[in-house]
Design an enzyme around this catalytic site. Structure first.
Site, short mmCIF file in Angstrom:
data_model
loop_
_atom_site.label_atom_id
_atom_site.label_comp_id
_atom_site.label_asym_id
_atom_site.label_seq_id
_atom_site.Cartn_x
_atom_site.Cartn_y
_atom_site.Cartn_z
N ARG A 103 0.84 -1.21 0.00
CA ARG A 103 0.00 0.00 0.00
C ARG A 103 0.87 1.26 0.00
O ARG A 103 0.56 2.24 -0.66
CB ARG A 103 -0.93 0.04 1.22
N GLU A 106 2.13 1.58 -3.40
CA GLU A 106 1.01 2.01 -4.24
C GLU A 106 0.74 3.51 -4.10
O GLU A 106 0.42 4.19 -5.07
CB GLU A 106 -0.23 1.20 -3.87
N SER A 129 15.25 15.08 0.77
CA SER A 129 16.25 14.16 1.28
C SER A 129 15.62 13.02 2.07
O SER A 129 14.66 13.22 2.82
CB SER A 129 17.23 14.92 2.19
#
EC number: 4.2.1.104
Length: 163
Positions: A103, A106, A129
């Site tokens: 997830r 995703e 960063s």
């Protein structure tokens, strides 16, 4: 404090983790400590503490001393296992198969370019960063009793150099 929700490690599922991961997770499970509790003992953020357990963050000499005390692990063993440099980024296969990690992957797949566009508009051409970086996880409960995960990513903005 004893918890039902304690993150443990099945080393057979994680062949690329360092030996220190098994040592740390075994002691964590034996003492039934959460990452939040361990982080309070060693003076680190709970995500940074978990990253040490997974071999993704470098433990300082102070971390090694405090982990040894908090988890009842011989200092010499932890010093031997944690004194090297992390081999970051190898612990997760790509794309990830573990549902929660997938997830997160995703989210970057779906919103990565949107994040990039908004960040570039706000800061200019550059990157956030992951070295001068901190993160935290919080739990929120709304008025209907639904739990929400809040993940904060805080990274220093690094403008690209012109040369």
């Amino acid at each position: 404090m004893s918890h039902l929700n304690i993150a443990t490690l099945d080393a057979s599922q994680h062949p690329y983790l360092p030996a220190s991961s098994q040592t740390l997770f075994a002691a964590k499970a034996k003492k039934k400590l959460s990452f939040e509790e361990i982080s309070q003992e060693i003076g680190r953020n709970e995500v940074a503490t978990a990253a040490i357990f997974y071999g993704q963050a470098k433990a300082s000499p102070e971390d090694i001393t405090n982990l040894s005390k908090a988890l009842d692990i011989p200092y010499e063993l932890l010093e031997e296992q944690l004194s090297g440099f992390p081999d970051r980024g190898r612990s997760v296969e790509m794309p990830p198969r573990e549902p929660l990690i997938y997830r997160l992957f995703e989210i970057v797949q779906n919103y990565g370019y949107a994040y990039k566009a908004v960040l570039n508009e706000k800061f200019g051409d550059g990157i956030m960063s992951a070295i001068s970086f901190s993160t935290k996880v919080e739990k929120e409960t709304d008025a209907d009793g639904n739990n929400w995960a809040v993940i904060t990513l805080r990274g220093k903005w690094l403008p690209f150099s012109r040369y």
